[in-house]
Write a protein that holds these residues in place. Structure first.
Motif, short mmCIF file in Angstrom:
data_model
loop_
_atom_site.label_atom_id
_atom_site.label_comp_id
_atom_site.label_asym_id
_atom_site.label_seq_id
_atom_site.Cartn_x
_atom_site.Cartn_y
_atom_site.Cartn_z
N LEU A 1 -13.06 71.03 -90.26
CA LEU A 1 -14.24 72.05 -90.41
C LEU A 1 -13.44 73.47 -90.70
O LEU A 1 -12.60 73.72 -90.11
N VAL A 2 -13.92 74.01 -91.82
CA VAL A 2 -13.40 75.27 -92.32
C VAL A 2 -14.56 76.29 -92.24
O VAL A 2 -15.74 75.87 -92.90
N ALA A 3 -14.41 77.32 -91.25
CA ALA A 3 -15.47 78.27 -91.13
C ALA A 3 -15.86 79.17 -92.46
O ALA A 3 -14.83 79.62 -93.14
N VAL A 4 -17.13 79.27 -93.02
CA VAL A 4 -17.23 80.22 -93.94
C VAL A 4 -18.38 81.15 -93.52
O VAL A 4 -19.21 80.84 -92.58
N LEU B 1 -20.74 66.93 -83.73
CA LEU B 1 -21.58 65.91 -84.41
C LEU B 1 -20.35 65.17 -85.10
O LEU B 1 -20.26 63.77 -85.35
N CYS B 2 -19.29 65.61 -85.50
CA CYS B 2 -18.24 65.09 -86.53
C CYS B 2 -16.99 64.84 -85.24
O CYS B 2 -16.06 64.13 -85.90
N LEU C 1 -19.23 62.05 -92.86
CA LEU C 1 -18.21 60.76 -92.21
C LEU C 1 -18.25 59.81 -93.33
O LEU C 1 -17.23 58.87 -92.99
N ARG C 2 -19.07 59.47 -94.19
CA ARG C 2 -19.11 58.32 -95.07
C ARG C 2 -18.16 58.68 -96.37
O ARG C 2 -18.06 57.72 -97.37
N GLN C 3 -17.49 59.78 -96.48
CA GLN C 3 -16.91 60.05 -97.63
C GLN C 3 -15.67 59.83 -97.57
O GLN C 3 -15.00 59.24 -96.48
#
Length: 137
Positions: free
Chosen positions: A134-137, A127-128, A108-110
């Motif tokens: 979000l990308v699933a891996v 959380l976000c 979140l700080r980026q």
């Protein structure tokens, strides 16, 4: 499933699974990191991600080489407090979510836009919220 394209500029954050798969030369993660870099995205991890991803069978020279190409975000008192706040806001608590909260807080700080490679879409989504893709891996 078609892969969504990463955005131009911004930051790509790897969680533990993202780092583990990068260390293992996983085709999908290597391609996503390469695409992110080609789009001018900085690739970062939380310092705690190293602790979570590394194990006795980790190839240390490979780890050092991979880490040399990433920015490792430190976790200090201020970041820990912010991660704790994220946990409370998400209705989560305990050690099961502690590192995820620190990773989410670092993300979140980026520099925006931020994309995170994660195996834990559900918890990271809590959380976000909608602030990070979000990308699933």
């Amino acid at each position: 499933m078609a892969r969504r394209k990463l955005i131009h500029g911004g930051t790509l954050v790897l969680d533990s699974e993202g780092l583990s798969k990068l260390l293992a030369d996983d085709d999908q993660v290597v391609a996503l990191v390469a695409e992110a870099r080609s789009r001018g995205m900085e690739v970062v991890i939380s310092a705690l991600t190293i602790i979570e991803a590394v194990h006795v069978r980790t190839n240390r020279p490979r780890l050092n080489w991979v880490l040399s190409g990433l920015r490792v975000v430190p976790v200090g008192d201020e970041e820990a407090r912010a991660a704790s706040t994220l946990l409370m806001e998400a209705g989560l608590h305990g050690h099961k979510y502690a590192i995820d909260a620190a990773v989410a807080e670092a993300a979140l700080r980026q520099q925006r836009p931020v994309v995170m490679l994660t195996s834990d879409i559900d918890d990271m989504g809590k959380l976000c919220a909608a602030r990070i893709r979000l990308v699933a891996v």
